[in-house]
Design a protein around this motif. Structure first.
Motif, PDB file in Angstrom:
ATOM      1  N   HIS A 257      -3.133 -18.835 -29.152  1.00 38.04           N
ATOM      2  CA  HIS A 257      -4.400 -19.793 -29.538  1.00 38.04           C
ATOM      3  C   HIS A 257      -5.171 -19.208 -30.323  1.00 38.04           C
ATOM      4  CE1 HIS A 257      -3.006 -22.546 -26.282  1.00 38.04           C
ATOM      5  NE2 HIS A 257      -3.129 -21.478 -25.426  1.00 38.04           N
ATOM      6  N   TYR A 258      -4.887 -18.091 -30.835  1.00 37.58           N
ATOM      7  CA  TYR A 258      -5.882 -17.207 -31.889  1.00 37.58           C
ATOM      8  C   TYR A 258      -6.374 -17.771 -32.932  1.00 37.58           C
ATOM      9  CZ  TYR A 258      -7.653 -13.437 -34.598  1.00 37.58           C
ATOM     10  OH  TYR A 258      -8.599 -12.580 -35.490  1.00 37.58           O
ATOM     11  N   GLU A 259      -5.764 -18.699 -33.626  1.00 35.03           N
ATOM     12  CA  GLU A 259      -6.574 -19.213 -34.954  1.00 35.03           C
ATOM     13  C   GLU A 259      -7.398 -20.101 -34.564  1.00 35.03           C
ATOM     14  OE1 GLU A 259      -6.376 -18.271 -38.071  1.00 35.03           O
ATOM     15  OE2 GLU A 259      -4.849 -16.459 -37.843  1.00 35.03           O
ATOM     16  N   GLU A 260      -6.755 -21.174 -33.675  1.00 33.32           N
ATOM     17  CA  GLU A 260      -7.807 -22.185 -32.990  1.00 33.32           C
ATOM     18  C   GLU A 260      -8.932 -21.729 -32.504  1.00 33.32           C
ATOM     19  OE1 GLU A 260      -7.631 -26.301 -30.257  1.00 33.32           O
ATOM     20  OE2 GLU A 260      -5.858 -24.830 -30.472  1.00 33.32           O
ATOM     21  N   ALA A 261      -8.610 -20.624 -31.666  1.00 31.71           N
ATOM     22  CA  ALA A 261      -9.864 -19.960 -30.888  1.00 31.71           C
ATOM     23  C   ALA A 261     -11.024 -19.366 -31.824  1.00 31.71           C
ATOM     24  CB  ALA A 261      -9.229 -18.890 -29.959  1.00 31.71           C
ATOM     25  N   LEU A 262     -10.691 -18.963 -32.916  1.00 29.12           N
ATOM     26  CA  LEU A 262     -11.614 -18.356 -34.006  1.00 29.12           C
ATOM     27  C   LEU A 262     -12.489 -19.281 -34.281  1.00 29.12           C
ATOM     28  CD1 LEU A 262      -9.442 -16.210 -36.218  1.00 29.12           C
ATOM     29  CD2 LEU A 262     -10.974 -15.292 -34.303  1.00 29.12           C
ATOM     30  N   SER A 263     -12.192 -20.778 -34.413  1.00 27.91           N
ATOM     31  CA  SER A 263     -12.764 -21.957 -34.924  1.00 27.91           C
ATOM     32  C   SER A 263     -13.749 -22.543 -33.829  1.00 27.91           C
ATOM     33  CB  SER A 263     -12.018 -23.011 -35.442  1.00 27.91           C
ATOM     34  OG  SER A 263     -11.215 -22.537 -36.716  1.00 27.91           O
ATOM     35  N   VAL A 264     -13.036 -22.457 -32.598  1.00 34.21           N
ATOM     36  CA  VAL A 264     -13.603 -23.109 -31.387  1.00 34.21           C
ATOM     37  C   VAL A 264     -14.816 -22.090 -31.124  1.00 34.21           C
ATOM     38  CG1 VAL A 264     -13.496 -23.176 -28.866  1.00 34.21           C
ATOM     39  CG2 VAL A 264     -11.547 -24.096 -30.654  1.00 34.21           C
ATOM     40  N   TYR A 265     -14.668 -20.626 -31.035  1.00 34.19           N
ATOM     41  CA  TYR A 265     -15.807 -19.728 -30.884  1.00 34.19           C
ATOM     42  C   TYR A 265     -16.965 -19.625 -31.829  1.00 34.19           C
ATOM     43  CZ  TYR A 265     -18.224 -15.479 -29.980  1.00 34.19           C
ATOM     44  OH  TYR A 265     -19.370 -14.602 -29.903  1.00 34.19           O
ATOM     45  N   GLU A 266     -16.581 -19.890 -33.325  1.00 31.12           N
ATOM     46  CA  GLU A 266     -17.586 -20.056 -33.982  1.00 31.12           C
ATOM     47  C   GLU A 266     -18.466 -21.189 -33.836  1.00 31.12           C
ATOM     48  OE1 GLU A 266     -16.742 -18.450 -38.427  1.00 31.12           O
ATOM     49  OE2 GLU A 266     -15.012 -19.644 -38.068  1.00 31.12           O
ATOM     50  N   LYS A 267     -18.019 -22.357 -33.598  1.00 32.60           N
ATOM     51  CA  LYS A 267     -18.759 -23.703 -33.352  1.00 32.60           C
ATOM     52  C   LYS A 267     -19.685 -23.216 -31.935  1.00 32.60           C
ATOM     53  CE  LYS A 267     -18.451 -28.441 -32.934  1.00 32.60           C
ATOM     54  NZ  LYS A 267     -19.581 -28.546 -31.934  1.00 32.60           N
ATOM     55  N   ILE A 268     -18.872 -22.684 -31.197  1.00 33.99           N
ATOM     56  CA  ILE A 268     -19.721 -22.660 -29.839  1.00 33.99           C
ATOM     57  C   ILE A 268     -20.831 -21.546 -30.023  1.00 33.99           C
ATOM     58  CG2 ILE A 268     -19.525 -21.576 -27.285  1.00 33.99           C
ATOM     59  CD1 ILE A 268     -16.814 -22.917 -27.087  1.00 33.99           C
ATOM     60  N   PHE A 269     -20.830 -20.603 -30.818  1.00 33.29           N
ATOM     61  CA  PHE A 269     -21.462 -19.440 -30.769  1.00 33.29           C
ATOM     62  C   PHE A 269     -22.813 -19.987 -31.883  1.00 33.29           C
ATOM     63  CE2 PHE A 269     -23.163 -15.320 -32.519  1.00 33.29           C
ATOM     64  CZ  PHE A 269     -23.551 -14.871 -31.353  1.00 33.29           C
ATOM     65  N   GLU A 270     -22.363 -20.636 -32.769  1.00 37.44           N
ATOM     66  CA  GLU A 270     -23.708 -21.394 -33.444  1.00 37.44           C
ATOM     67  C   GLU A 270     -24.544 -21.957 -32.551  1.00 37.44           C
ATOM     68  OE1 GLU A 270     -24.026 -24.485 -37.125  1.00 37.44           O
ATOM     69  OE2 GLU A 270     -22.045 -23.815 -36.361  1.00 37.44           O
ATOM     70  N   GLU A 271     -23.999 -22.524 -31.552  1.00 41.38           N
ATOM     71  CA  GLU A 271     -25.026 -23.539 -30.868  1.00 41.38           C
ATOM     72  C   GLU A 271     -25.623 -22.568 -29.626  1.00 41.38           C
ATOM     73  OE1 GLU A 271     -22.133 -26.236 -29.247  1.00 41.38           O
ATOM     74  OE2 GLU A 271     -22.165 -27.330 -31.107  1.00 41.38           O
ATOM     75  N   ASN A 272     -24.925 -21.342 -29.356  1.00 46.75           N
ATOM     76  CA  ASN A 272     -25.444 -20.513 -28.204  1.00 46.75           C
ATOM     77  C   ASN A 272     -25.944 -19.128 -28.655  1.00 46.75           C
ATOM     78  OD1 ASN A 272     -24.788 -22.231 -25.464  1.00 46.75           O
ATOM     79  ND2 ASN A 272     -22.928 -22.686 -27.073  1.00 46.75           N
ATOM     80  N   CYS A 273     -26.171 -18.784 -29.690  1.00 47.36           N
ATOM     81  CA  CYS A 273     -26.200 -17.337 -30.183  1.00 47.36           C
ATOM     82  C   CYS A 273     -27.573 -16.887 -29.543  1.00 47.36           C
ATOM     83  CB  CYS A 273     -26.095 -16.988 -31.649  1.00 47.36           C
ATOM     84  SG  CYS A 273     -27.348 -17.732 -32.841  1.00 47.36           S
TER      85      CYS A 273
END
Length: 217
Positions: free
Chosen positions: A67-83
């Protein structure tokens, strides 16, 4: 005489572990995995978000990183909202920074965090422009432990590496400062323990920001 202080961000200036653990846990939940607690998150961070995601996936059971490549995109979006989630300066950091500014010491942040997110975090906890320079992922400079960022900051401040101090809380930071020829300060209030820092024999190891003030007296 030191003329410049360069600080790592996460685990050194700001306590961001709640935001990192929360964000990576939400990213893992997207794939049906359980949360990543703060203690494990502390071990996984320090080398940029891609390594954080990689380590979290392996910890969660995805050893083949399917799931690595997808997880990178998922994390980036989540972190943008929760940093900004529960972030705060460490005790004594605001006082140390004010002290250094009174001494007319240049202040910089060198982080492997995305630069946009780094600026957002810094300007939430301190007024805009409080630090003279912030360098992060996305600035076109190799990430730590490559010393390029630290050397770039020294050059930007028109000072020699020997006139700088570099503050950090992980092995990545110790390598960065030492390889740049900069006197390095290991801080024990962050994400790693004193034993890890001692391995690299930094110039100083401190357990509170006030413990470094004496060298500027």
């Amino acid at each position: 005489m030191y003329k410049c202080c360069i600080f790592d961000l996460d685990g050194t200036v700001l306590d961001t572990i709640a935001s990192l653990s929360h964000s990576v846990s939400l990213a893992m939940a997207h794939f049906g995995y359980g949360p990543v607690d703060e203690e494990h998150t502390k071990k996984f961070v320090g080398d940029g978000y891609k390594k954080l995601v990689e380590r979290a996936l392996i910890y969660s059971g995805d050893e083949a990183l399917v799931h690595y490549e997808e997880a990178l995109s998922v994390y980036e979006k989540i972190f943008e909202e929760n940093c900004l989630y529960e972030i705060k300066p460490y005790d004594g950091i605001p006082e140390l920074l004010r002290f250094l500014k009174e001494k007319e010491i240049k202040l910089g942040i060198l982080t492997n965090k995305n630069r946009v997110r780094a600026v957002e975090c810094v300007e939430t906890c301190f007024e805009p422009g409080y630090f003279d320079l912030i360098v992060g992922d996305g600035d076109g400079i190799s990430l730590k432990p490559d010393p390029a960022g630290a050397l770039f900051m020294a050059e930007s401040f028109h000072v020699k590496p020997s006139e700088c101090l570099y503050f950090g809380d992980t092995n990545t930071d110790m390598k960065t400062g030492i390889h740049a020829g900069i006197d390095t300060v290991g801080v024990t209030w962050g994400f790693r323990d004193q034993k890890e820092l001692e391995t690299f024999h930094p110039s100083f190891i401190i357990d509170h920001p006030e413990k470094i003030k004496h060298i500027f007296a």
